[in-house]
Design a protein around this motif. Sequence first.
Motif, PDB file in Angstrom:
ATOM      1  N   LEU A 188      -7.645 -10.443  -2.262  1.00 44.55           N
ATOM      2  CA  LEU A 188      -6.575  -9.967  -1.384  1.00 44.55           C
ATOM      3  C   LEU A 188      -6.209 -10.993  -0.317  1.00 44.55           C
ATOM      4  CD1 LEU A 188      -7.788  -6.288  -0.941  1.00 44.55           C
ATOM      5  CD2 LEU A 188      -5.729  -7.030  -2.162  1.00 44.55           C
ATOM      6  N   ILE A 189      -7.210 -11.688   0.205  1.00 43.00           N
ATOM      7  CA  ILE A 189      -6.957 -12.713   1.221  1.00 43.00           C
ATOM      8  C   ILE A 189      -6.145 -13.859   0.637  1.00 43.00           C
ATOM      9  CG2 ILE A 189      -8.100 -14.494   2.620  1.00 43.00           C
ATOM     10  CD1 ILE A 189     -10.339 -12.336   3.076  1.00 43.00           C
ATOM     11  N   LYS A 190      -6.395 -14.188  -0.639  1.00 46.50           N
ATOM     12  CA  LYS A 190      -5.600 -15.230  -1.296  1.00 46.50           C
ATOM     13  C   LYS A 190      -4.220 -14.708  -1.684  1.00 46.50           C
ATOM     14  CE  LYS A 190      -8.884 -16.224  -4.280  1.00 46.50           C
ATOM     15  NZ  LYS A 190      -9.628 -16.838  -5.402  1.00 46.50           N
ATOM     16  N   TYR A 191      -4.167 -13.454  -2.107  1.00 46.86           N
ATOM     17  CA  TYR A 191      -2.890 -12.881  -2.545  1.00 46.86           C
ATOM     18  C   TYR A 191      -1.924 -12.731  -1.374  1.00 46.86           C
ATOM     19  CZ  TYR A 191       0.353  -9.824  -5.046  1.00 46.86           C
ATOM     20  OH  TYR A 191       1.482  -9.299  -5.638  1.00 46.86           O
ATOM     21  N   MET A 192      -2.438 -12.283  -0.232  1.00 46.21           N
ATOM     22  CA  MET A 192      -1.622 -12.184   0.979  1.00 46.21           C
ATOM     23  C   MET A 192      -2.178 -13.174   2.002  1.00 46.21           C
ATOM     24  SD  MET A 192      -0.729  -8.108   1.310  1.00 46.21           S
ATOM     25  CE  MET A 192      -2.412  -7.511   1.261  1.00 46.21           C
ATOM     26  N   ASP A 193      -1.974 -14.452   1.708  1.00 44.07           N
ATOM     27  CA  ASP A 193      -2.660 -15.502   2.452  1.00 44.07           C
ATOM     28  C   ASP A 193      -2.150 -15.724   3.870  1.00 44.07           C
ATOM     29  OD1 ASP A 193      -0.284 -16.461   1.468  1.00 44.07           O
ATOM     30  OD2 ASP A 193      -1.043 -18.406   0.886  1.00 44.07           O
ATOM     31  N   LYS A 194      -1.062 -15.090   4.238  1.00 44.94           N
ATOM     32  CA  LYS A 194      -0.574 -15.220   5.612  1.00 44.94           C
ATOM     33  C   LYS A 194      -1.023 -14.050   6.483  1.00 44.94           C
ATOM     34  CE  LYS A 194       3.489 -17.027   6.410  1.00 44.94           C
ATOM     35  NZ  LYS A 194       4.958 -17.237   6.439  1.00 44.94           N
ATOM     36  N   SER A 195      -1.724 -13.102   5.886  1.00 44.88           N
ATOM     37  CA  SER A 195      -2.255 -11.985   6.665  1.00 44.88           C
ATOM     38  C   SER A 195      -3.629 -12.349   7.211  1.00 44.88           C
ATOM     39  CB  SER A 195      -2.351 -10.729   5.799  1.00 44.88           C
ATOM     40  OG  SER A 195      -3.383 -10.881   4.831  1.00 44.88           O
ATOM     41  N   SER A 196      -4.106 -11.570   8.176  1.00 44.97           N
ATOM     42  CA  SER A 196      -5.442 -11.797   8.714  1.00 44.97           C
ATOM     43  C   SER A 196      -6.460 -10.996   7.903  1.00 44.97           C
ATOM     44  CB  SER A 196      -5.498 -11.354  10.182  1.00 44.97           C
ATOM     45  OG  SER A 196      -5.308  -9.946  10.273  1.00 44.97           O
ATOM     46  N   LYS A 197      -7.719 -11.413   8.001  1.00 45.17           N
ATOM     47  CA  LYS A 197      -8.779 -10.648   7.343  1.00 45.17           C
ATOM     48  C   LYS A 197      -8.841  -9.241   7.922  1.00 45.17           C
ATOM     49  CE  LYS A 197     -11.798 -14.547   6.176  1.00 45.17           C
ATOM     50  NZ  LYS A 197     -13.151 -15.142   6.369  1.00 45.17           N
ATOM     51  N   GLY A 198      -8.627  -9.162   9.238  1.00 43.41           N
ATOM     52  CA  GLY A 198      -8.660  -7.867   9.900  1.00 43.41           C
ATOM     53  C   GLY A 198      -7.650  -6.898   9.326  1.00 43.41           C
ATOM     54  N   PHE A 199      -6.456  -7.401   9.012  1.00 42.06           N
ATOM     55  CA  PHE A 199      -5.418  -6.547   8.438  1.00 42.06           C
ATOM     56  C   PHE A 199      -5.843  -6.046   7.067  1.00 42.06           C
ATOM     57  CE2 PHE A 199      -1.742  -6.118   5.604  1.00 42.06           C
ATOM     58  CZ  PHE A 199      -1.007  -5.158   6.284  1.00 42.06           C
ATOM     59  N   ILE A 200      -6.420  -6.926   6.256  1.00 43.52           N
ATOM     60  CA  ILE A 200      -6.869  -6.542   4.910  1.00 43.52           C
ATOM     61  C   ILE A 200      -7.898  -5.418   4.995  1.00 43.52           C
ATOM     62  CG2 ILE A 200      -8.093  -7.330   2.838  1.00 43.52           C
ATOM     63  CD1 ILE A 200      -5.293  -8.471   3.005  1.00 43.52           C
ATOM     64  N   TYR A 201      -8.910  -5.598   5.845  1.00 37.64           N
ATOM     65  CA  TYR A 201      -9.966  -4.597   5.944  1.00 37.64           C
ATOM     66  C   TYR A 201      -9.449  -3.284   6.542  1.00 37.64           C
ATOM     67  CZ  TYR A 201     -13.212  -8.307   4.713  1.00 37.64           C
ATOM     68  OH  TYR A 201     -13.867  -9.316   4.048  1.00 37.64           O
ATOM     69  N   LYS A 202      -8.507  -3.385   7.462  1.00 36.82           N
ATOM     70  CA  LYS A 202      -7.906  -2.179   8.049  1.00 36.82           C
ATOM     71  C   LYS A 202      -7.177  -1.369   6.985  1.00 36.82           C
ATOM     72  CE  LYS A 202      -4.757  -0.692  11.725  1.00 36.82           C
ATOM     73  NZ  LYS A 202      -3.844  -1.161  12.815  1.00 36.82           N
ATOM     74  N   MET A 203      -6.420  -2.067   6.115  1.00 40.27           N
ATOM     75  CA  MET A 203      -5.694  -1.388   5.050  1.00 40.27           C
ATOM     76  C   MET A 203      -6.647  -0.772   4.023  1.00 40.27           C
ATOM     77  SD  MET A 203      -2.517  -1.518   5.872  1.00 40.27           S
ATOM     78  CE  MET A 203      -3.162  -1.303   7.548  1.00 40.27           C
ATOM     79  N   LEU A 204      -7.788  -1.422   3.801  1.00 41.29           N
ATOM     80  CA  LEU A 204      -8.792  -0.850   2.901  1.00 41.29           C
ATOM     81  C   LEU A 204      -9.382   0.419   3.506  1.00 41.29           C
ATOM     82  CD1 LEU A 204     -10.611  -4.134   1.766  1.00 41.29           C
ATOM     83  CD2 LEU A 204      -9.397  -2.552   0.250  1.00 41.29           C
ATOM     84  N   ARG A 205      -9.700   0.378   4.803  1.00 43.20           N
ATOM     85  CA  ARG A 205     -10.275   1.550   5.468  1.00 43.20           C
ATOM     86  C   ARG A 205      -9.310   2.732   5.461  1.00 43.20           C
ATOM     87  NH1 ARG A 205     -11.813  -2.284   9.319  1.00 43.20           N
ATOM     88  NH2 ARG A 205     -10.178  -1.544  10.737  1.00 43.20           N
ATOM     89  N   LYS A 206      -8.027   2.434   5.643  1.00 45.83           N
ATOM     90  CA  LYS A 206      -7.021   3.495   5.699  1.00 45.83           C
ATOM     91  C   LYS A 206      -6.511   3.913   4.323  1.00 45.83           C
ATOM     92  CE  LYS A 206      -5.186   2.862  10.343  1.00 45.83           C
ATOM     93  NZ  LYS A 206      -3.939   2.826  11.134  1.00 45.83           N
ATOM     94  N   LYS A 207      -7.111   3.335   3.295  1.00 44.30           N
ATOM     95  CA  LYS A 207      -6.739   3.631   1.898  1.00 44.30           C
ATOM     96  C   LYS A 207      -5.283   3.273   1.590  1.00 44.30           C
ATOM     97  CE  LYS A 207      -8.565   7.859   2.074  1.00 44.30           C
ATOM     98  NZ  LYS A 207      -9.059   9.192   1.641  1.00 44.30           N
ATOM     99  N   ARG A 208      -4.765   2.305   2.339  1.00 45.07           N
ATOM    100  CA  ARG A 208      -3.436   1.764   2.035  1.00 45.07           C
ATOM    101  C   ARG A 208      -3.541   0.735   0.916  1.00 45.07           C
ATOM    102  NH1 ARG A 208       0.024   2.200   6.445  1.00 45.07           N
ATOM    103  NH2 ARG A 208       1.648   1.394   5.056  1.00 45.07           N
ATOM    104  N   ILE A 209      -4.765   0.265   0.704  1.00 46.01           N
ATOM    105  CA  ILE A 209      -5.073  -0.586  -0.453  1.00 46.01           C
ATOM    106  C   ILE A 209      -6.200   0.098  -1.218  1.00 46.01           C
ATOM    107  CG2 ILE A 209      -5.899  -2.826  -1.274  1.00 46.01           C
ATOM    108  CD1 ILE A 209      -4.788  -4.093   1.242  1.00 46.01           C
ATOM    109  N   LYS A 210      -5.975   0.372  -2.488  1.00 44.66           N
ATOM    110  CA  LYS A 210      -6.983   1.040  -3.312  1.00 44.66           C
ATOM    111  C   LYS A 210      -7.361   0.165  -4.505  1.00 44.66           C
ATOM    112  CE  LYS A 210      -5.784   5.839  -2.202  1.00 44.66           C
ATOM    113  NZ  LYS A 210      -5.426   7.163  -2.778  1.00 44.66           N
ATOM    114  N   TYR A 211      -8.538   0.430  -5.021  1.00 49.56           N
ATOM    115  CA  TYR A 211      -9.072  -0.318  -6.166  1.00 49.56           C
ATOM    116  C   TYR A 211      -9.305   0.670  -7.305  1.00 49.56           C
ATOM    117  CZ  TYR A 211     -12.653  -2.870  -8.859  1.00 49.56           C
ATOM    118  OH  TYR A 211     -13.378  -3.471  -9.839  1.00 49.56           O
TER     119      TYR A 211
END
Length: 318
Positions: free
Chosen positions: A19-42
Motif C-alpha cells: 500500500l505504501i508503494k501503491y500510494m507512494d505520496k501518502s504517509s504511513k500514518g494515513f495508510i494505517y488509519k485507513m486500515l483501522r477504519k476499515k476504509r482499506i480491506k484485505y
Amino acid sequence: MREIHITEKDANQRLDKFLIKYMDKSSKGFIYKMLRKKRIKYNGKKAKGNENLKMGDSIQLYLSEETINKFREIKEIQNIKTTFEVIFEDKNILLCNKPLGLLVHPDKKSSKNTLIDEVLSYLVSKGEYDPKNSMGFTPGICNRLDRNTSGIIIVGKNLKTLQTINQMIKENKIKKYYLTIVKGVVEKSGILKGYHKKNNKNNQVEIMNTYKEGSKYVETRYRPLKNNGVYTLLEVEIITGRSHQIRAHLSKINHPIIGDRKYGDSTINNYFRKKYKLKHQFLHAYKINFPGKKEFIANMPDIYKKICMGENININLQ
C-alpha cells in the motif's frame, strides 16, 4: 471503491508495504488509519497491514478516486540513451556493465541520468515495464557501485526476483569479484579482517583491528594475478559489502589502489594521472558467480585496458 487484484508479480510482500508503494505520496500514518477504519480491506475483511499477500488476493480501497489519484505518483520515465552494456538478460534479471562516472542512484548533487534512469528507460522501450500499470513496483538495483567504480550491477525486473537476489546477497551466496591495481608487489593471496567505521563528514572510512562502538565487521579476500615488479594486478572478493571497503582495506596493508585520492599514494597517483589521465581509483567489478556455477564477466573500461597494457600487467579475462 477500487479493487486491486494481486498477481504473481506483487505477491509475497506485506500488505502495508504494498500500500505504501501503491500510494507512494501518502504517509504511513494515513495508510494505517485507513486500515483501522476499515476504509482499506484485505479480501473483504479488516486488516492490520502485516498480512502477507498471495496471488489471487484482493484489496478493497473505500476511498474516492480523487483521493487515490492524489496519493499516487505515476513515474515519468524519460527516454534516455543507454550507456551501460548488457551482460546478460532474461525475463527476471538484467546484468549491466556500469560505465565509469555514472551514478547508480540519484544523490543530493545529481538527480538525472543515473543508471537506474537508464535501466527504466531501457525496460520501458522493450515493453517490459509500464509505470502506469506497475501496481507500485519499480524494477530495482540489488548491488551498488561508487560513481567511479565500473562493472557488474544486478537489476531485478520483478518483486520476487528482487527479493530473492537481495536475500542471496545478504547470505553471501552470490560471489562478487573486483580487479584493481595496487602499489607494490603482492606475492601471495590473503584474507583481510577488521572493523569498519565511516566518517560521514568527510566521506572517509577507517579500518580498525579491534571493535569500536559504531564499527562493523569487514572481510576482504585478495589474490595476485600479475605484477611488473612495481605494481600488482589483484582479484579482490568482498565477503562484506561496506562503503570504500576495498580501498581502505588495501591501503591499511600499504598496498593502496592506484589513482585513489582518498586512501592512495599521491606520487603514484600523479604518475598515472599524467601518463594515462587516470583521475580516480582503478577499481572494476569484473566477475559475479551465482549458485550453480553460473559466472558472468564484465569487460574493463578502455582506460583500464590501456593501463594494464602500458604497465605490462595485462591478463585475459575470458
